[in-house]
Design an enzyme around this catalytic site. Sequence first.
Site, mmCIF file in Angstrom:
data_model
loop_
_atom_site.group_PDB
_atom_site.id
_atom_site.type_symbol
_atom_site.label_atom_id
_atom_site.label_comp_id
_atom_site.label_asym_id
_atom_site.label_seq_id
_atom_site.Cartn_x
_atom_site.Cartn_y
_atom_site.Cartn_z
ATOM 1 N N ASN A 171 -49.755 85.828 -53.706
ATOM 2 C CA ASN A 171 -48.996 84.583 -53.558
ATOM 3 C C ASN A 171 -47.757 84.697 -54.424
ATOM 4 O O ASN A 171 -47.786 84.442 -55.630
ATOM 5 C CB ASN A 171 -49.842 83.386 -53.987
ATOM 6 C CG ASN A 171 -51.011 83.182 -53.047
ATOM 7 O OD1 ASN A 171 -50.835 82.684 -51.935
ATOM 8 N ND2 ASN A 171 -52.199 83.618 -53.468
ATOM 9 N N GLU A 172 -46.673 85.119 -53.779
ATOM 10 C CA GLU A 172 -45.433 85.383 -54.503
ATOM 11 C C GLU A 172 -44.716 84.069 -54.816
ATOM 12 O O GLU A 172 -45.073 83.013 -54.280
ATOM 13 C CB GLU A 172 -44.529 86.282 -53.647
ATOM 14 C CG GLU A 172 -45.115 87.660 -53.355
ATOM 15 C CD GLU A 172 -45.134 88.588 -54.580
ATOM 16 O OE1 GLU A 172 -44.981 88.106 -55.726
ATOM 17 O OE2 GLU A 172 -45.313 89.805 -54.392
ATOM 18 N N PRO A 173 -43.700 84.098 -55.695
ATOM 19 C CA PRO A 173 -42.957 82.880 -56.011
ATOM 20 C C PRO A 173 -42.522 82.155 -54.735
ATOM 21 O O PRO A 173 -42.082 82.784 -53.770
ATOM 22 C CB PRO A 173 -41.747 83.412 -56.784
ATOM 23 C CG PRO A 173 -42.245 84.662 -57.424
ATOM 24 C CD PRO A 173 -43.218 85.253 -56.455
ATOM 25 N N SER A 175 -44.765 80.246 -53.188
ATOM 26 C CA SER A 175 -46.019 79.919 -52.493
ATOM 27 C C SER A 175 -46.421 78.477 -52.781
ATOM 28 O O SER A 175 -46.298 78.002 -53.905
ATOM 29 C CB SER A 175 -47.152 80.838 -52.947
ATOM 30 O OG SER A 175 -46.884 82.148 -52.582
#
Length: 648
Positions: A171-173, A175
């Site tokens: 869950n990358e920035p 998300s």
Amino acid sequence: MAITGIISKYPSTLIYQLKSVEKMPLEIFETAEFGSKYVAQSIAWAIKRKEQLGQTTVLGLATGSSPIKIYGELVRMHKEEGLSFKNVVTFNLDEYYGLTHDDPQSYHYFMHEHLFQYIDIPKENIYIPDGTIPMDQVSKYCDHYEKQIQLHGGLDIQILGIGRTGHIGFNEPGSDQKSITRLIQLDNITRRDAAESFGNIEDVPYKAITMGIKTILSAKEIYIMAWGQHKAEIVRSSVEEEPTPRIPATFLQLHSNVRYCIDGAAAEKLTRVETPWRVGSCQWTDNLTCKAVVWLSQLTGKPILKLTDEDYNEHGLSELIAERDNAYQINLAIFNRLQHTITGWPGGKPNTDDRNRPERSTPTKKSVIIFSPHPDDDVISMGGTFLRLVDQDHDVHVAYQTSGNIAVHNHDAQRFLEFYEQYNKLASITPKNPLFDAALKTLLSDAKDKNTPEVRAVKGLIRRGEATAAARFSGLKDKNIHFLDLPFYEASKVKKSNGTEADVAIIKELLMARKPHQVFAAGDLADPHGTHRICLDAILTAFEELKDEKWIKNCWLWLYRGAWHEYTIDEIEMTIPLSPQELLKKRKAIYMHQSQKDSAPFPGEDSREFWQRAEHRNKATAEMYRDLGFAEYEAMEAFKRWKFSFQQ
Ligand code: F6R
């Protein structure tokens, strides 16, 4: 459960104040081993408890370097203590999209390698997102993955690592807090970090399937781990900043049963460690006072001797003033302490009173060993000090711990081999060298991984030549140059395995042969590939194992930091100022490492060349000392002494 190996840096009476800064429960462990054991034990207890109730335990698992020691401990408990996984169901967080299960970089492969092949978990209880699902079926597949978790009663325990982007799972920035299992696009930083194990950024997939933030938060209990200095900044922001999609791990603050487990290195940037006086009352040791004074001087832009009582009071340091009388006393004590770290005599100044000097004045001619993990760390990190030690007539030996062969470009190796081939032709020399021939054949082939033992041997020779040139340039005779080729390095690829007794034995042999008064070694634990850490561990172990030798009680170990970053001023115990000419000479020694000059295959995050990084760092240290009110030098190299319990 009793927690062992925890560093209790903060008095429990201040937990309340701490909570206003740290928004998640956090434990700092002495080492990653202690922290991992703690998490593994928590998992084992949960499994046993549920087993007694006739229930299944559902675990959410992660991959990457962070959980490896946990898996190791679980395997140990299975083998030695009979911990059974028959009643366990596992769901992995994520998988790269496009990788088959047998791809060595896939998380399927990782889980088998580190855990599943060693334990008694039934195959059908293992769930890992499938990265080979056709694109048009991914969405349905992800919904199904979520349903499976629910059908098993939800996750009991979720373990997590944290990426430098602040991602949990993938869950990358950006998300969303409500996100569930889905296909995502990987952040570039994440891909760059993964490039180390893929060997090449181009081979790192762009997409992955990951559980969402909501899926993770639905777990009944969560453990998030971070080990090492490179995680320090993201640990601080994920624990101390408000929940934000910019740093997905901050959403964990919303969970009622989460625990952050980190080691001392990953804790370095936490407010309670970096500026504890901003959290509450402190125990004012000399080191902490020094840290606070340097901080105050940098914050106010005033040299130390100009700081006033008001400066201390206005910036939350009134407690220090109350304890030590007044600013003048504190300023003077810290100024003198820092002044005494500066010396132009790294091997000690002969015939002087050395009570306020970092090194002993006797013996005037010291036996010195400089250990260099890679073939260029010596000149990059302490090239100026190296030159001084030789100039000041000490008996200096340099020992290159690893061959550094993995960091040579294929095209460089090919160039050398083609030169050799052309030379043979011109000189009509036969027969040829089978090792060189095999290496050239591989380099000219279509093989994906060209780092065969022969190619690595050639690359090692290239680096050997460069290190010899640089050491000679620094004034050493060839007999004083040692190549240790520690076995751990040769046995691994980019990510290093652990050191072994064989590595320690080689270091011990050299120490015994030289019986040095002074040893310099890389104390840089932020090395992205772990080589520096293993090389230092081998030296520390060798010292411990030789502790009964008389000479080792007087052998001082000085640590320098590698190319990544310098010690903070309060940590520095010896600083060697460099003149502009010396800095230039140091640069030339670094230039000898031509295979690293261009852009090394594994430069880490920083795209500057090594000589630039070294100069920027050494100049920054000099500027820092200048701003604190000391004389202005062109550049400075800094060291910290490692004191063993068997030494004074
Ligand atoms: C792995 C995962 C990632 C990693 C994170 C930290 O399954 O989901 O979030 O936990 O990238 O990686 P390491 O532990 O290698 O630093």
